[in-house]
Structure formats: structure tokens, C-alpha cells
Design a protein around this motif. Structure first.
Motif, mmCIF file in Angstrom:
data_model
loop_
_atom_site.group_PDB
_atom_site.id
_atom_site.type_symbol
_atom_site.label_atom_id
_atom_site.label_comp_id
_atom_site.label_asym_id
_atom_site.label_seq_id
_atom_site.Cartn_x
_atom_site.Cartn_y
_atom_site.Cartn_z
ATOM 1 N N GLU A 141 0.918 -1.096 0.099
ATOM 2 C CA GLU A 141 -0.117 -0.224 0.190
ATOM 3 C C GLU A 141 0.723 1.230 -0.100
ATOM 4 O O GLU A 141 2.013 1.256 0.470
ATOM 5 N N LYS A 142 0.527 2.469 -0.693
ATOM 6 C CA LYS A 142 1.225 3.516 -0.601
ATOM 7 C C LYS A 142 1.401 3.922 0.635
ATOM 8 O O LYS A 142 0.211 4.211 1.564
ATOM 9 N N LYS A 143 2.344 4.496 1.115
ATOM 10 C CA LYS A 143 2.623 5.144 2.441
ATOM 11 C C LYS A 143 1.716 6.432 2.237
ATOM 12 O O LYS A 143 1.719 6.958 1.553
ATOM 13 N N THR A 144 1.429 6.774 3.649
ATOM 14 C CA THR A 144 0.737 8.193 3.849
ATOM 15 C C THR A 144 1.716 9.245 4.024
ATOM 16 O O THR A 144 2.931 8.925 4.125
ATOM 17 N N ASP A 145 1.357 10.403 4.032
ATOM 18 C CA ASP A 145 2.331 11.519 3.964
ATOM 19 C C ASP A 145 2.705 11.132 5.430
ATOM 20 O O ASP A 145 4.212 11.711 5.727
ATOM 21 N N GLU A 146 1.868 11.303 6.279
ATOM 22 C CA GLU A 146 2.594 11.068 7.781
ATOM 23 C C GLU A 146 3.695 10.219 7.855
ATOM 24 O O GLU A 146 4.498 10.356 8.793
ATOM 25 N N SER A 150 7.302 11.127 9.015
ATOM 26 C CA SER A 150 7.797 10.650 10.472
ATOM 27 C C SER A 150 9.095 9.767 10.274
ATOM 28 O O SER A 150 9.967 9.765 11.203
ATOM 29 N N ALA A 151 9.519 9.436 8.971
ATOM 30 C CA ALA A 151 10.496 8.704 8.809
ATOM 31 C C ALA A 151 11.857 9.742 8.528
ATOM 32 O O ALA A 151 13.148 9.278 8.537
ATOM 33 N N LYS A 153 14.168 12.830 9.414
ATOM 34 C CA LYS A 153 14.732 13.634 10.412
ATOM 35 C C LYS A 153 14.048 14.773 10.902
ATOM 36 O O LYS A 153 13.745 15.615 10.048
ATOM 37 N N SER A 154 13.939 15.004 12.225
ATOM 38 C CA SER A 154 12.953 16.314 12.548
ATOM 39 C C SER A 154 13.517 17.490 11.916
ATOM 40 O O SER A 154 12.509 18.480 11.474
ATOM 41 N N LYS A 155 14.559 17.959 11.595
ATOM 42 C CA LYS A 155 15.160 19.068 11.029
ATOM 43 C C LYS A 155 14.607 19.062 9.537
ATOM 44 O O LYS A 155 14.212 20.221 9.008
ATOM 45 N N TRP A 156 14.398 17.990 8.919
ATOM 46 C CA TRP A 156 14.167 18.168 7.530
ATOM 47 C C TRP A 156 12.297 18.309 7.476
ATOM 48 O O TRP A 156 12.055 19.145 6.668
ATOM 49 N N ARG A 157 11.638 17.811 8.332
ATOM 50 C CA ARG A 157 10.293 18.106 8.404
ATOM 51 C C ARG A 157 10.184 19.709 8.686
ATOM 52 O O ARG A 157 9.135 20.290 8.056
ATOM 53 N N TYR A 158 10.835 20.091 9.654
ATOM 54 C CA TYR A 158 10.754 21.505 10.090
ATOM 55 C C TYR A 158 11.141 22.483 8.803
ATOM 56 O O TYR A 158 10.417 23.332 8.352
ATOM 57 N N ASN A 159 12.020 21.871 7.982
ATOM 58 C CA ASN A 159 12.622 22.812 6.914
ATOM 59 C C ASN A 159 11.439 22.783 5.735
ATOM 60 O O ASN A 159 11.252 23.835 5.131
ATOM 61 N N ILE A 160 10.808 21.563 5.612
ATOM 62 C CA ILE A 160 9.744 21.593 4.657
ATOM 63 C C ILE A 160 8.450 22.473 4.959
ATOM 64 O O ILE A 160 8.083 23.276 4.224
ATOM 65 N N PHE A 318 16.127 12.224 4.368
ATOM 66 C CA PHE A 318 14.736 12.060 4.083
ATOM 67 C C PHE A 318 14.147 10.563 4.552
ATOM 68 O O PHE A 318 13.051 10.237 4.253
ATOM 69 N N GLY A 319 15.233 9.921 5.105
ATOM 70 C CA GLY A 319 14.632 8.649 5.646
ATOM 71 C C GLY A 319 14.800 7.357 4.646
ATOM 72 O O GLY A 319 13.998 6.254 4.850
ATOM 73 N N GLY A 320 15.348 7.288 3.648
ATOM 74 C CA GLY A 320 15.726 6.246 2.797
ATOM 75 C C GLY A 320 16.806 5.380 3.281
ATOM 76 O O GLY A 320 17.429 5.386 4.533
ATOM 77 N N LYS A 321 16.965 4.125 2.561
ATOM 78 C CA LYS A 321 18.101 3.251 2.792
ATOM 79 C C LYS A 321 19.028 3.397 1.870
ATOM 80 O O LYS A 321 18.902 3.326 0.975
ATOM 81 N N ASN A 322 20.476 3.485 2.676
ATOM 82 C CA ASN A 322 21.559 3.571 1.921
ATOM 83 C C ASN A 322 21.948 2.233 1.105
ATOM 84 O O ASN A 322 21.600 1.178 1.769
#
Length: 362
Positions: A141-146, A150-151, A153-160, A318-322
Motif C-alpha cells: 500500500e502507498k505510504k501516507t504523507d504522515e 515521520s521517517a 529527521k526532525s530538522k527535515w520536517r521543520y525545513n519543509i 529523508f529517511g531512505g535506505k543507503n
């Protein structure tokens, strides 16, 4: 399949920029082979390139053992279908490692000689071997925006949120849009500023314009579903940053998204436009039906001394896998011509990766 859609599109695109696209069939598999002829003063030679192939499935340990032989056998089968002056077949195997150390250990002694063909790790890579890939689905299933936010880093959510709150607007363009050419000029101006500031090598203006044009032509011809989009971040009358993305897939076969190119200006960087650009593209990729979003290239580790350490931090936040791939591997068909080409290629890489970056203080 999704990697095949990408390579088919790139083969068509590269055929307009010095490469000849040559589909080659081995057993039941068709490979998109790109061939480039080099005109030396005393003779002509050719190099063949097969991106994202061969596909490696199953257990990684078994694939590692078999890949050398697989490439040797594949090269022997492909060679008769190539121009007689082809001195090398370059592969970018689709094999993923969890850590750079495992990858480096694997490619350290990657050599094999089988008859007239030698297999070895190329010193220069064509595709970025290190990247971070964000999954856009969970349990089919498609992930929700939330979930995606949530995945991060907090600073990335803040900057968006900051970019959106401060009035940064993200505009999207395809080649057929009536205001595309004006938008593209603004993007290329940002690209030039990025190059001058960071010492980044870039292609001609026509290269990027053709990329977007081909995507539109393919879509209009009802060909494989490949979409290339230009995104621009704007604040008031100022264009702050831009990115180009590629989405691929079909109604029956979900695909992947790739962040290909990015550029940023020198003003209003405190408004964090790059974060909102990526978030918008990630949302669009999810709605397009892509399974993953590939940030396409970064340093292999979190090394503060690496000149591109900031890029590593930005993309991994952004929460991806290296993911770490072997990089380019060469099947050498003519050793003398290969030595000459490799020497020139190494000098060119040294100039751009060392000399140019030092000139820009990196």
C-alpha cells in the motif's frame, strides 16, 4: 522490469548525444546496448555500455560468486553483435550491498580472464555507485504523507514546513507546457550558479532540454510510461532552486522515481527551498505509482572530510535506505585500445574530481 523501462528510455536519449542504441538479444533477454565510436587520428574504436545490467536476483553471496562468469559468458555472446572495433563492454550490474565495506571488499579483486576476454573493475564509474533509496510503499500500500514525514529527521520536517510557511512555491513543468522554455532558462541559470559555486561539472543546455523533450515525445506516442519533470522553487519574483526527476512504470508494472539533477541559487537559501522541492517530488512519485524514490548519488559514508558531505547529510535525512553498488565493470575485448582509453578517462576524472574542486575551494 522498472529498470528495463529506464534503460530503454536512456538508450533512446543517449542515441541523440553521441551514442548509438543497439538492442542485443541473448537467449530470451534483450539488452539495451549503447555504442560510442571514438575517432582517433590513426583509427576508430568503439566502446559498448550496458546500464543496470545484468539484473542480480536471489541471495547476494551466490550472485557475487557467479557474476564474474556471468559477465564473461554474456560478453562472449554479445561480442559478435557489436562493431568489430569494439574494445570494451562496460556493465553496471544491478547488485545492491548494505554497506560500502562489503561492496569494496567484493570489488577489490574483481578480475577474471577467460580466453580473449578479461573482466575487471573499471576505475571510473558511469552510474553513481552509492545512493539512498526511499520506499514509498508498505505492505503493498502507498505510504501516507504522515508515514513518510515521520521517517525523516526532525530538522527535515521543520525545513519543509518552514519553506511552505515563508511562501516558497513549487512549480512543475513538462516540455509541452507553453511557459516551459522560460522556466528552463531560469533553471539553467541556477545550474550555472551551482557549477560556479561548487565546482560541479554539468552538460550543455541542449542535453537537459532534450531529456525533457524526449519524455514528452514518448508519452505522446503511448510508449513506455516514462515522465521527466522540471520542478522550480520560487519566492516572490526570485527563482531559488530546481530539480529534474524521472518517473517510470506502467499501469500493470509499478516503477521507480529518480532524482536526476539539482541546482540552487545564491539568494534566500535560508528559506530551505531544496527541502520543499524534494518533498513535492516524493509526493508526486507516490501518486504516480512509483515504489521507490532514488536520490541517485552521494558519498559512500558519513565522512565529514568528504567534499560532498553536505550532500550526504541532505539526501540521507529523508529517511531512505543507503545502497551501495559495485559500479562499472569492464569486459576487455582489446587490451591495447583499452589501456589507451583508460589512461585518458583517468586523466579526465582527475581533472574534474580534484583540480576543478580545488579551484573552487572544495
Amino acid at each position: 522490469m522498472m529498470r528495463f523501462l529506464q534503460t530503454k528510455f536512456w538508450a533512446e536519449f543517449k542515441s541523440n548525444h553521441g551514442w548509438k542504441s543497439c538492442p542485443v538479444k541473448v537467449d530470451e533477454t534483450t539488452y539495451s546496448v549503447l555504442i560510442r565510436q571514438l575517432d582517433l587520428k590513426y583509427k576508430k574504436i568503439s566502446i559498448a555500455y550496458i546500464p543496470m545490467a545484468p539484473e542480480c536476483s536471489g541471495k547476494l553471496e551466490a550472485e557475487c560468486v557467479n557474476l564474474k562468469n556471468k559477465l564473461s559468458e554474456l560478453s562472449s555472446a554479445i561480442k559478435p553483435q557489436l562493431p568489430s572495433n569494439t574494445f570494451c563492454i562496460r556493465f553496471d550490474p544491478a547488485m545492491d550491498f548494505d554497506t560500502p565495506s562489503k561492496r569494496d571488499e567484493y570489488v577489490q579483486n574483481f578480475t577474471l580472464t577467460n580466453g580473449s576476454i578479461s573482466i575487471k573493475k573499471a576505475r571510473t564509474n558511469i552510474q553513481p555507485p552509492d545512493t539512498t533509496i526511499l520506499s514509498l510503499v508498505e505492505n503493498h500500500e502507498k505510504k501516507t504523507d504522515e508515514q513518510l514525514l515521520s521517517a525523516m529527521k526532525s530538522k527535515w520536517r521543520y525545513n519543509i514546513k518552514l519553506a511552505s510557511k515563508k511562501g516558497v512555491e513549487v512549480l512543475k513543468f513538462s516540455y509541452e507546457d507553453k511557459d516551459f522554455h522560460e522556466a528552463f532558462e531560469n533553471f539553467y541559470t541556477l545550474f550555472q550558479q551551482t557549477s560556479q559555486r561548487d565546482g560541479v561539472q554539468f552538460h550543455s543546455k541542449k542535453y537537459y532540454e532534450d531529456l525533457l523533450q524526449l519524455s514528452t515525445q514518448s508519452a505522446n506516442a503511448n510508449a513506455d510510461n516514462v515522465k521527466v519533470t522540471l520542478y522550480l522553487a520560487k519566492h516572490e519574483d526570485d527563482y531559488l532552486a530546481g530539480i529534474i526527476t524521472l518517473f517510470c512504470g506502467t499501469e500493470t508494472t509499478p516503477g521507480e522515481a529518480v532524482y536526476l539533477y539539482g541546482a540552487s541559487g545564491n539568494i534566500k537559501r535560508n528559506l530551505m527551498p531544496a527541502y520543499l522541492l524534494q518533498w513535492t517530488a516524493i509526493q508526486d512519485a507516490k501518486e504516480y505509482g512509483c515504489l521507490t524514490y532514488d536520490f541517485y548519488g552521494m558519498p559512500p559514508t558519513d565522512d565529514e572530510n568528504h567534499p560532498m558531505h553536505g550532500l550526504y547529510l541532505f539526501k540521507t535525512g529523508f529517511g531512505g535506505k543507503n545502497t551501495h553498488r559495485p559500479g562499472s565493470i569492464d569486459a576487455i575485448l582489446n587490451k591495447n585500445d583499452y589501456r589507451l582509453y583508460a589512461a585518458v578517462e583517468n586523466l579526465r576524472a582527475f581533472y574534474y574530481k580534484v583540480i576543478v574542486k580545488k579551484l573552487h575551494g572544495r
